[in-house]
Design a protein around this motif. Structure first.
Motif, PDB file in Angstrom:
ATOM      1  N   PRO A   9       2.036   0.369  -3.025  1.00 15.38           N
ATOM      2  CA  PRO A   9       0.768   1.062  -3.285  1.00 15.38           C
ATOM      3  C   PRO A   9       0.429   1.203  -4.768  1.00 15.38           C
ATOM      4  CG  PRO A   9       2.448   2.601  -2.523  1.00 15.38           C
ATOM      5  CD  PRO A   9       2.993   1.233  -2.309  1.00 15.38           C
ATOM      6  N   ALA A  10       1.399   1.498  -5.619  1.00 15.99           N
ATOM      7  CA  ALA A  10       1.106   1.708  -7.040  1.00 15.99           C
ATOM      8  C   ALA A  10       0.800   0.390  -7.742  1.00 15.99           C
ATOM      9  CB  ALA A  10       2.284   2.413  -7.709  1.00 15.99           C
ATOM     10  N   SER A  11       1.580  -0.639  -7.454  1.00 16.10           N
ATOM     11  CA  SER A  11       1.345  -1.939  -8.095  1.00 16.10           C
ATOM     12  C   SER A  11       0.018  -2.532  -7.657  1.00 16.10           C
ATOM     13  CB  SER A  11       2.486  -2.907  -7.762  1.00 16.10           C
ATOM     14  OG  SER A  11       3.710  -2.430  -8.272  1.00 16.10           O
ATOM     15  N   VAL A  12      -0.315  -2.382  -6.392  1.00 14.65           N
ATOM     16  CA  VAL A  12      -1.595  -2.905  -5.909  1.00 14.65           C
ATOM     17  C   VAL A  12      -2.745  -2.099  -6.493  1.00 14.65           C
ATOM     18  CG1 VAL A  12      -3.038  -3.238  -3.861  1.00 14.65           C
ATOM     19  CG2 VAL A  12      -0.641  -3.952  -3.834  1.00 14.65           C
ATOM     20  N   ALA A  13      -2.558  -0.807  -6.725  1.00 16.59           N
ATOM     21  CA  ALA A  13      -3.599  -0.013  -7.378  1.00 16.59           C
ATOM     22  C   ALA A  13      -3.886  -0.566  -8.773  1.00 16.59           C
ATOM     23  CB  ALA A  13      -3.185   1.451  -7.455  1.00 16.59           C
ATOM     24  N   SER A  14      -2.848  -0.990  -9.493  1.00 16.79           N
ATOM     25  CA  SER A  14      -3.044  -1.612 -10.808  1.00 16.79           C
ATOM     26  C   SER A  14      -3.744  -2.954 -10.667  1.00 16.79           C
ATOM     27  CB  SER A  14      -1.690  -1.796 -11.503  1.00 16.79           C
ATOM     28  OG  SER A  14      -1.078  -0.552 -11.751  1.00 16.79           O
ATOM     29  N   ALA A  15      -3.404  -3.705  -9.617  1.00 15.82           N
ATOM     30  CA  ALA A  15      -4.079  -4.985  -9.377  1.00 15.82           C
ATOM     31  C   ALA A  15      -5.551  -4.772  -9.066  1.00 15.82           C
ATOM     32  CB  ALA A  15      -3.390  -5.718  -8.221  1.00 15.82           C
ATOM     33  N   GLU A  16      -5.861  -3.742  -8.283  1.00 14.59           N
ATOM     34  CA  GLU A  16      -7.257  -3.432  -7.968  1.00 14.59           C
ATOM     35  C   GLU A  16      -8.037  -3.089  -9.237  1.00 14.59           C
ATOM     36  OE1 GLU A  16      -7.566  -1.250  -3.767  1.00 14.59           O
ATOM     37  OE2 GLU A  16      -5.869  -0.518  -4.939  1.00 14.59           O
ATOM     38  N   GLN A  17      -7.395  -2.368 -10.139  1.00 16.21           N
ATOM     39  CA  GLN A  17      -8.056  -2.001 -11.389  1.00 16.21           C
ATOM     40  C   GLN A  17      -8.349  -3.246 -12.226  1.00 16.21           C
ATOM     41  OE1 GLN A  17      -5.795   0.785 -13.725  1.00 16.21           O
ATOM     42  NE2 GLN A  17      -7.517   1.278 -15.061  1.00 16.21           N
ATOM     43  N   PHE A  18      -7.400  -4.154 -12.313  1.00 17.52           N
ATOM     44  CA  PHE A  18      -7.614  -5.410 -13.038  1.00 17.52           C
ATOM     45  C   PHE A  18      -8.739  -6.225 -12.404  1.00 17.52           C
ATOM     46  CE2 PHE A  18      -6.176  -9.842 -11.990  1.00 17.52           C
ATOM     47  CZ  PHE A  18      -6.816 -10.470 -13.050  1.00 17.52           C
ATOM     48  N   LEU A  19      -8.733  -6.303 -11.086  1.00 22.49           N
ATOM     49  CA  LEU A  19      -9.746  -7.095 -10.391  1.00 22.49           C
ATOM     50  C   LEU A  19     -11.105  -6.419 -10.362  1.00 22.49           C
ATOM     51  CD1 LEU A  19      -7.557  -8.184  -7.327  1.00 22.49           C
ATOM     52  CD2 LEU A  19      -8.414  -9.716  -9.117  1.00 22.49           C
ATOM     53  N   ALA A  20     -11.132  -5.102 -10.654  1.00 20.49           N
ATOM     54  CA  ALA A  20     -12.365  -4.308 -10.532  1.00 20.49           C
ATOM     55  C   ALA A  20     -12.933  -4.459  -9.124  1.00 20.49           C
ATOM     56  CB  ALA A  20     -13.385  -4.743 -11.581  1.00 20.49           C
ATOM     57  N   ALA A  21     -12.026  -4.462  -8.145  1.00 19.51           N
ATOM     58  CA  ALA A  21     -12.417  -4.668  -6.744  1.00 19.51           C
ATOM     59  C   ALA A  21     -11.456  -3.907  -5.846  1.00 19.51           C
ATOM     60  CB  ALA A  21     -12.405  -6.157  -6.403  1.00 19.51           C
ATOM     61  N   PRO A  22     -11.801  -2.671  -5.483  1.00 20.78           N
ATOM     62  CA  PRO A  22     -10.926  -1.881  -4.606  1.00 20.78           C
ATOM     63  C   PRO A  22     -10.721  -2.566  -3.257  1.00 20.78           C
ATOM     64  CG  PRO A  22     -12.632  -0.513  -5.595  1.00 20.78           C
ATOM     65  CD  PRO A  22     -13.000  -1.935  -5.881  1.00 20.78           C
ATOM     66  N   ILE A  23      -9.564  -2.294  -2.652  1.00 27.91           N
ATOM     67  CA  ILE A  23      -9.230  -2.837  -1.329  1.00 27.91           C
ATOM     68  C   ILE A  23      -9.088  -1.655  -0.390  1.00 27.91           C
ATOM     69  CG2 ILE A  23      -7.627  -4.253   0.000  1.00 27.91           C
ATOM     70  CD1 ILE A  23      -6.739  -5.484  -2.713  1.00 27.91           C
ATOM     71  N   ALA A  24     -10.146  -1.345   0.338  1.00 30.20           N
ATOM     72  CA  ALA A  24     -10.132  -0.171   1.222  1.00 30.20           C
ATOM     73  C   ALA A  24      -9.383  -0.449   2.518  1.00 30.20           C
ATOM     74  CB  ALA A  24     -11.558   0.273   1.533  1.00 30.20           C
ATOM     75  N   ASP A  25      -9.461  -1.690   2.996  1.00 25.47           N
ATOM     76  CA  ASP A  25      -8.816  -2.035   4.258  1.00 25.47           C
ATOM     77  C   ASP A  25      -8.454  -3.512   4.243  1.00 25.47           C
ATOM     78  OD1 ASP A  25     -11.206  -3.494   4.874  1.00 25.47           O
ATOM     79  OD2 ASP A  25     -12.103  -1.665   5.665  1.00 25.47           O
ATOM     80  N   PHE A  26      -7.862  -3.984   5.333  1.00 25.96           N
ATOM     81  CA  PHE A  26      -7.409  -5.372   5.375  1.00 25.96           C
ATOM     82  C   PHE A  26      -8.577  -6.352   5.365  1.00 25.96           C
ATOM     83  CE2 PHE A  26      -3.726  -3.108   7.258  1.00 25.96           C
ATOM     84  CZ  PHE A  26      -2.756  -3.542   6.369  1.00 25.96           C
ATOM     85  N   ASP A  27      -9.719  -5.952   5.911  1.00 24.65           N
ATOM     86  CA  ASP A  27     -10.894  -6.828   5.884  1.00 24.65           C
ATOM     87  C   ASP A  27     -11.427  -7.007   4.472  1.00 24.65           C
ATOM     88  OD1 ASP A  27     -11.176  -7.755   8.431  1.00 24.65           O
ATOM     89  OD2 ASP A  27     -12.431  -6.100   9.109  1.00 24.65           O
TER      90      ASP A  27
END
Length: 704
Positions: free
Chosen positions: A500-518
């Protein structure tokens, strides 16, 4: 949308968490996080299991009240859970007003329905401490094999089980006094009256036909059910740290009654805080689900006693039991002497990313209750390869080109090659939701590796570093960046419940949150990504070495002693480790010298060299190896030795020299006669090493 109440086995409040505890707890958190990503309503609760004689005595030894003792332990547990990124909605304690209220309510309902019986039993009593002794607080000589210094419920040498009254020369581990038999009135839950309820529950009557547990777990529970259900003792005598039974002066609820009620008490505290309706989840007509994640050491409790208690108290039965196995380290039981009995805080203090352990465990977890081995070398290689070399590598190899050449903006479409690869990736991603729901995390991570390898192979083939040199090929370069970073986001969505923490950093870099699997399935067409910063660093083997060394050092502290006083030195109880903290491990404490003896005492031992002719596992025993030794002038000797946990391939011992006691009285065992004792060094279990002799020592030679 499913409504889910999720719990895991409660850590016992007698010491810090260790990595064996974390196996089942991490499994639970991953599942809960995945369920939230699936759009379900999840309430993830847990608590410290804070009652029982061991805690009372540990507090006394520490010079604290039990309340102060458990508060300190809870603070440490919660800090560990926070740093390992657990997503509890409520973390509580079983020593709470909510738990007392519910324990009294459930007991009252069981009593009023005629499910509680009272009868007098005989128990061993410590006349000096003036208390009845639990089985594990009594030691003596095994009545089956004659091994001294064995606990009151089973022999660790021959594996026999027995009543504490069967011990030869029993003694209290509290005071050393000889215990005496006394009558005591105990309260029992009449489990046998719930046989039909349990059979119906196993058959899926209460879960719309869905399996309640893995088939192997159900088979084991049915063995116990078919063997006849015994009444379950739910009371203990004063002095005891716990809740008093309302209508029984001097009697307390046994910890195994109020501990699981602690699941409900933690949820009730959440309900009181947030306005949720308790009965919506616990009423008999509830359409919500209740999922328990437990270790395989406590399936009889959660699969027989607990559903029967709930049903008898007019509450719903569990929807599912998710069962995990034990943890070993480097292929053997966790060992204090080898530094592999690792506390969660020791792992963190070594500077190793907590999400690395979450990922490593996930690669081996499925719906089956399999044991997991933390091979520290494999751990290092798997993390460095999978997470750094595959996942992070995708972004680090392409993000710089996106920024330098396109100001971070990605292409508005895929060309044919990229579109084909994207569809292949989506094909592998398909079904990830169900895999998470089924608890098949190992298959999730297998697909992750397969997808990451395909993307890295694509990047290598396209060679963006070459495309970047030719302005005429910038469209191709942008395609590589767009495919790679879209795939990086897809993989991030797949990993989010685990990291969860590493992916949160990835989301910040991508500027694209991932709310769900879709969300993760959507291409980043025309999107502008942020500046990439390194997400993870490789595992440094020096940190692993430091962790092992610190684990050895921590054993000298009182804090470490409390943490490692578990039912078995290594087999990790994912349930409460209700074992005496203050009990000596043996009459000779290996950390200090034994009492002095004379040269005549030593001379009484006839120590000899024996050459191993045969060594094999004993059928019907989990602990014994059968040795046949060449003892020279003494002839051949057959010796049974309880070292099977330390030598999984006994045939390899053939041809070795060993040291054995030749004049020990022969002992008849159910497997045959043992004619001596082979000497080994270590703390027991897997931590045992046979003594050897230099070349030239002949079979039968005397050890002087």
């Amino acid at each position: 949308m499913r409504r889910l109440l999720v719990t895991h086995a409660l850590p016992y409040a007698n010491g810090p968490l260790h990595l064996g505890h974390m196996l089942g707890y991490i499994q639970t958190d991953i599942w809960a996080r995945a369920q939230r990503m699936l759009g379900n309503e999840v309430h993830f609760v847990a608590a410290d299991d804070a009652h029982g004689t061991p805690i009372m005595l540990a507090a006394e030894k520490a010079g604290k009240t039990p309340e102060a003792f458990i508060a300190e332990i809870r603070q440490g547990h919660e800090a560990d859970f926070t740093d390992f990124h657990f997503s509890y909605d409520q973390y509580h304690t079983t020593h709470s007003p909510e738990n007392r209220e519910l324990a009294e309510l459930i007991y009252g309902r069981l009593r009023d329905r005629g499910l509680i019986a009272k009868r007098s039993i005989q128990q061993l009593y410590d006349p000096e401490k003036q208390m009845f002794l639990p089985d594990r607080y009594i030691k003596g000589t095994c009545p089956k094999c004659g091994t001294p210094d064995q606990y009151g419920d089973n022999c660790e040498h021959c594996g026999a089980t027995y009543a504490p009254t069967d011990l030869i020369e029993p003694r209290s581990v509290m005071s050393g006094a000889t215990p005496v038999l006394r009558d005591s009135e105990h309260y029992f839950f009449e489990l046998g009256k719930s046989e039909q309820l349990l059979r119906d529950w196993f058959a899926g009557k209460y879960t719309a036909g869905q399996p309640v547990m893995h088939a192997s777990v159900a088979a084991k529970l049915k063995e116990w059910l078919d063997g006849g259900l015994k009444d379950w003792d739910i009371s203990r005598d004063a002095p005891y740290f716990g809740f008093p039974i309302p209508d029984a002066p001097g009697k307390f609820f046994y910890v195994w009654l109020d501990a699981p009620i602690g699941y409900l008490a933690s949820f009730k505290a959440l309900c009181d805080r947030t306005g949720l309706e308790f009965d919506d989840f616990l009423g008999t007509d509830s359409t919500a689900e209740m999922h328990h994640f437990i270790g395989k050491d406590i399936i009889n409790f959660h699969g027989l006693f607990w559903p029967a208690v709930l049903h008898g108290a007019d509450m719903r039965v569990p929807t599912a039991l998710h069962v995990n196995g034990y943890l070993t380290v480097n292929g053997a039981k966790m060992s204090k002497s080898r530094g592999t009995f690792i506390q969660a805080r020791t792992y963190l203090d070594a500077g190793i990313n907590p999400e690395f352990l979450r990922y490593y465990f996930a690669t081996m977890l499925s719906a089956a209750p399999v044991d997991v081995d933390l091979d520290l070398k494999a751990f290092e290689e798997r993390i460095n390869s999978h997470l750094v070399g595959k996942w992070v590598n995708i972004a680090s190899r392409t993000a710089g080109f996106a920024h330098r050449h396109f100001n971070g903006k990605l292409a508005g479409h895929f060309d044919a090659a990229e579109a084909g690869l994207w569809q292949d990736l989506l094909g592998h991603y398909e079904g990830i939701e169900q895999l998470y729901a089924d608890g098949d995390f190992s298959e999730v991570t297998r697909r992750f590796v397969l997808m990451a390898d395909a993307v890295n192979a694509y990047i290598a083939a396209k060679a963006p570093w070459q495309l970047a040199k030719d302005p005429a090929r910038e469209d191709g370069l942008q395609q590589v960046c767009t495919l790679a970073l879209s795939a990086f986001r897809l993989l991030s969505g797949l990993l989010k419940p685990i990291l969860p923490a590493s992916v949160a950093s990835a989301e910040q870099f991508l500027a694209a949150p991932i709310a769900d699997f879709d969300d993760a399935r959507r291409e980043l067409f025309g999107h502008v990504v942020g500046e990439f910063k390194p997400l993870l660093v490789r595992v440094d083997p020096k940190r692993i070495a430091a962790m092992i060394e610190a684990s050895k050092e921590s054993l000298g502290s009182d804090h470490g002693a409390a943490a490692t006083a578990t039912a078995a030195d290594t087999k990790v109880a994912t349930s409460a480790d209700k074992v005496p903290v203050s009990a000596p491990a043996s009459t000779h404490d290996a950390t200090g010298p034994a009492a002095e003896i004379s040269i005549d005492d030593f001379a009484a031992l006839d120590l000899r060299i024996g050459k191993v002719l045969v060594c094999e596992a004993v059928e019907g025993s989990t602990k014994l190896l059968r040795f046949e030794l060449d003892a020279g002038v003494l002839g051949k000797r057959q010796i049974f030795s309880g070292i099977r946990a330390a030598y999984s391939e006994p045939a390899r011992l053939v041809g070795r020299n060993v040291v054995f006691i030749a004049n020990l009285a022969a002992r008849k065992m159910r497997f045959g006669v043992s004619e001596g004792m082979i000497l080994s060094a270590g703390s027991g279990g897997a931590d045992l090493y046979l003594l050897d002799a230099d070349q030239g020592a002949q079979p039968g030679a005397t050890v002087r």
